[in-house]
Design an enzyme around this catalytic site. Structure first.
Site, PDB file in Angstrom:
ATOM      1  N   LYS A   1      63.803 -35.222  53.449  1.00 57.69           N
ATOM      2  CA  LYS A   1      63.801 -33.719  54.650  1.00 57.69           C
ATOM      3  C   LYS A   1      62.680 -34.687  55.841  1.00 57.69           C
ATOM      4  O   LYS A   1      63.134 -34.806  57.462  1.00 57.69           O
ATOM      5  CB  LYS A   1      62.576 -32.994  54.143  1.00 57.69           C
ATOM      6  CG  LYS A   1      61.269 -33.982  53.458  1.00 57.69           C
ATOM      7  CD  LYS A   1      59.548 -34.353  54.950  1.00 57.69           C
ATOM      8  CE  LYS A   1      59.227 -34.769  53.871  1.00 57.69           C
ATOM      9  NZ  LYS A   1      57.972 -34.916  55.812  1.00 57.69           N
TER      10      LYS A   1
ATOM     11  N   THR B   1      58.081 -29.873  58.307  1.00 55.79           N
ATOM     12  CA  THR B   1      58.290 -31.522  58.894  1.00 55.79           C
ATOM     13  C   THR B   1      59.518 -31.310  59.813  1.00 55.79           C
ATOM     14  O   THR B   1      59.568 -31.594  61.413  1.00 55.79           O
ATOM     15  CB  THR B   1      59.041 -32.909  58.076  1.00 55.79           C
ATOM     16  OG1 THR B   1      58.364 -32.163  56.550  1.00 55.79           O
ATOM     17  CG2 THR B   1      58.219 -33.837  58.473  1.00 55.79           C
TER      18      THR B   1
HETATM   19  O1  LIG Z   1      55.281 -34.609  54.850  1.00 60.54           O
HETATM   20  C1  LIG Z   1      55.068 -34.887  55.288  1.00 60.54           C
HETATM   21  C2  LIG Z   1      53.788 -33.164  55.522  1.00 60.54           C
HETATM   22  O2  LIG Z   1      54.330 -32.834  53.924  1.00 60.54           O
HETATM   23  C3  LIG Z   1      53.802 -36.053  56.419  1.00 60.54           C
HETATM   24  O3  LIG Z   1      55.562 -35.430  57.104  1.00 60.54           O
HETATM   25  P1  LIG Z   1      55.092 -36.934  58.770  1.00 60.54           P
HETATM   26  O4  LIG Z   1      54.878 -37.848  57.513  1.00 60.54           O
HETATM   27  O5  LIG Z   1      56.374 -37.085  59.356  1.00 60.54           O
HETATM   28  O6  LIG Z   1      54.489 -37.055  59.474  1.00 60.54           O
END
Ligand SMILES: O=C(CO)COP(=O)(O)O
Ligand SMILES: NC(=O)C1=CN([C@@H]2O[C@H](COP(=O)(O)OP(=O)(O)OC[C@H]3O[C@@H](n4cnc5c(N)ncnc54)[C@H](O)[C@@H]3O)[C@@H](O)[C@H]2O)C=CC1
Length: 332
Positions: free
Chosen positions: A190, A247
Site C-alpha cells: 500500500k 494512505t
Molecule cells: O502506514 C501509515 C498509515 O497506516 C502511514 O503512512 P505513511 O508512512 O505514508 O505516512
C-alpha cells in the site's frame, strides 16, 4: 499469559504513538530511541520533538538509547523502519528473554534480500514468538487518542488475542487475524500504491483516476500477497483495503506526499530533501517489483512507481504506459 512491561524499539512517529497506546493500556513502557535528543525530549518534556512534535506523551513512558534496558520487558514492539529492522533485531537479540513475543510494526520489504519482516525476524530472533501489527493508523492521530482499528496477526490465535487485549484502549482496537503474510504484504504494497495516488493528485488527474488506482492497486496488492502465501480475505481487512484507502487519500501520508511532489514535477531528491521521516514505499518499490517478477505476478502500478523512482521513466510516460495497456477483464 499477561503482559506488564512493553519495550518499543524505534522512537520515530509510529514507535512513539505505539508507546503512547501501550502506556494508556496500563503497561509499563520503555521506548528505545537511536537519537539522544529524542531520549532527552521524551524523558524531560514528555514530547518527541523530532518525530512527533506537538503531542504530549504519557509521563510514564521512559525513553532510553540502550537496548539492554529492554531485557526486563515481557512484550516487544519492533518499530524500526523496514530497511533497519534486521540491525535493530540483531541488537535486541542478546537482551531478549526466551518466550517474549515480538510484534513487528514496520511496513516494507527488505531491499536486496527481498524478505518480508517475518522472514527477517526468523533469521535474527528465530526462537521468539512473532506477531504483525498493521492497518490504517496515522501516528499523530493514534498518539492523540483518535479512534483507530488495526490488524494484529499471529499464527497462534491465543497469543494474538492476549496481545490484542494487552494493547487495546477505548480508542485503539486491534482485530486479530491468523495470516501474518497477508498483514505484512498489505502494509508494504500500500505504501508503493500511495506514491502512485500522490502522483495522480499532483498531476491533477481527477477523482476518477484516483479511485481507479486504488481499485486496480488493490487487485495488484491482493495478487502479490496471495502469491506470497497470504489468504485473499486478509487483504479485505484493515491491513489491506483499510490501509490502502487511508494512505492513498491523505497528504498526511508521507508516501502519498512523495508521489504528490513527483506529480508536481519535483525530482525524488527534491521530494525527500530535508525530511527526517521515512517514506517506506520509496525503498520497498524496487523490492516489491523484484519479488513480483520472481513470483510471476503482474503489478503494473508498482512497476511504474519503481521506474519513476529509479529515474528511468518520466511521470507522463508512466501514465501513458498504464493507460495504453491492453484492455483487461474484471472477471466473467
Ligand atoms: O502506514 C501509515 C498509515 O497506516 C502511514 O503512512 P505513511 O508512512 O505514508 O505516512
Ligand atoms: N508514522 C506512521 O503513521 C506509521 C508508520 N508505520 C511504519 O512504522 C515504521 C517506522 O516509521 P516511523 O515511526 O513513522 O518513522 P519516522 O519516519 O517517524 O522516523 C524515522 C525512524 O527511523 C529511524 N532510523 C533512521 N535511521 C536509522 C538506522 N540507520 N537504523 C535504525 N533506525 C533508523 C529513526 O531513529 C526513526 O525512529 C515504518 O515502517 C512505517 O511504515 C506504520 C504505521 C503508521
Amino acid at each position: 499469559m499477561t503482559f506488564h512491561h512493553a519495550g518499543v524499539i524505534g522512537a520515530g512517529a509510529w514507535g512513539t504513538a505505539l508507546a503512547q497506546v501501550c502506556a494508556r493500556a496500563g503497561l509499563q513502557v520503555t521506548l528505545q530511541a537511536r537519537e539522544t535528543e529524542v531520549v532527552a525530549s521524551i524523558n524531560d518534556a514528555h514530547e518527541n520533538a523530532l518525530f512527533l512534535p506537538g503531542v504530549t506523551l504519557e509521563p510514564t513512558i521512559r525513553a532510553t538509547a540502550d537496548m539492554s534496558a529492554l531485557a526486563d520487558c515481557d512484550l516487544i514492539l519492533a518499530v524500526a523502519p523496514a530497511q533497519h529492522l534486521r540491525s535493530a533485531l540483531a541488537a535486541l537479540a542478546p537482551h531478549l528473554k526466551a518466550g517474549v513475543p515480538v510484534v513487528l510494526c514496520a511496513k516494507g520489504v527488505e531491499q536486496g534480500s527481498l524478505k518480508l519482516m517475518t522472514e527477517v525476524a526468523a533469521e535474527t530472533i528465530p526462537d521468539a514468538p512473532i506477531a504483525v501489527l498493521s492497518g490504517p493508523s496515522f501516528a499523530g492521530e493514534v498518539a492523540r487518542g483518535l479512534p483507530t482499528a488495526v490488524t494484529l496477526a499471529c499464527d497462534d490465535e491465543e497469543l494474538a488475542r492476549v496481545i490484542a487485549h494487552a494493547i487495546a484502549t477505548p480508542t485503539f482496537r486491534p482485530y486479530v487475524a491468523g495470516d501474518m503474510i497477508g498483514a505484512e504484504a498489505g502494509g508494504a504494497v500500500k505504501n508503493v500504491l500511495a506514491i502512485a495516488c500522490g502522483v495522480v493528485e499532483g498531476k491533477g488527474l481527477g477523482r476518477s483516476a484516483h479511485a481507479s488506482v486504488i481499485t486496480r492497486g488493490f487487485a495488484e496488492l491482493t495478487r502479490f500477497a496471495v502469491a506470497l502465501g497470504a489468504r485473499a480475505e486478509t487483504l479485505n481487512g484493515l491491513c489491506g483495503l483499510g490501509d490502502l484507502v487511508l494512505t492513498c487519500s491523505s497528504p498526511q501520508s508521507r508516501n502519498m506526499s512523495v508521489g504528490l511532489a513527483l506529480g508536481q514535477g519535483l525530482t525524488l531528491e527534491q521530494a525527500l530533501a530535508g525530511k527526517l521521516s521515512v517514506a517506506e514505499g520509496v525503498a520497498s518499490a524496487p523490492a516489491v517489483r523484484a519479488l513480483a517478477r520472481k513470483l510471476g505476478v503482474e503489478v503494473p502500478i508498482c512497476e511504474a512507481v519503481a521506474a519513476i523512482l529509479d529515474g528511468d521513466l518520466a511521470v507522463d510516460a508512466a501514465i501513458a504506459g498504464l493507460l495504453s495497456r491492453p484492455l483487461k477483464s474484471e472477471g466473467f
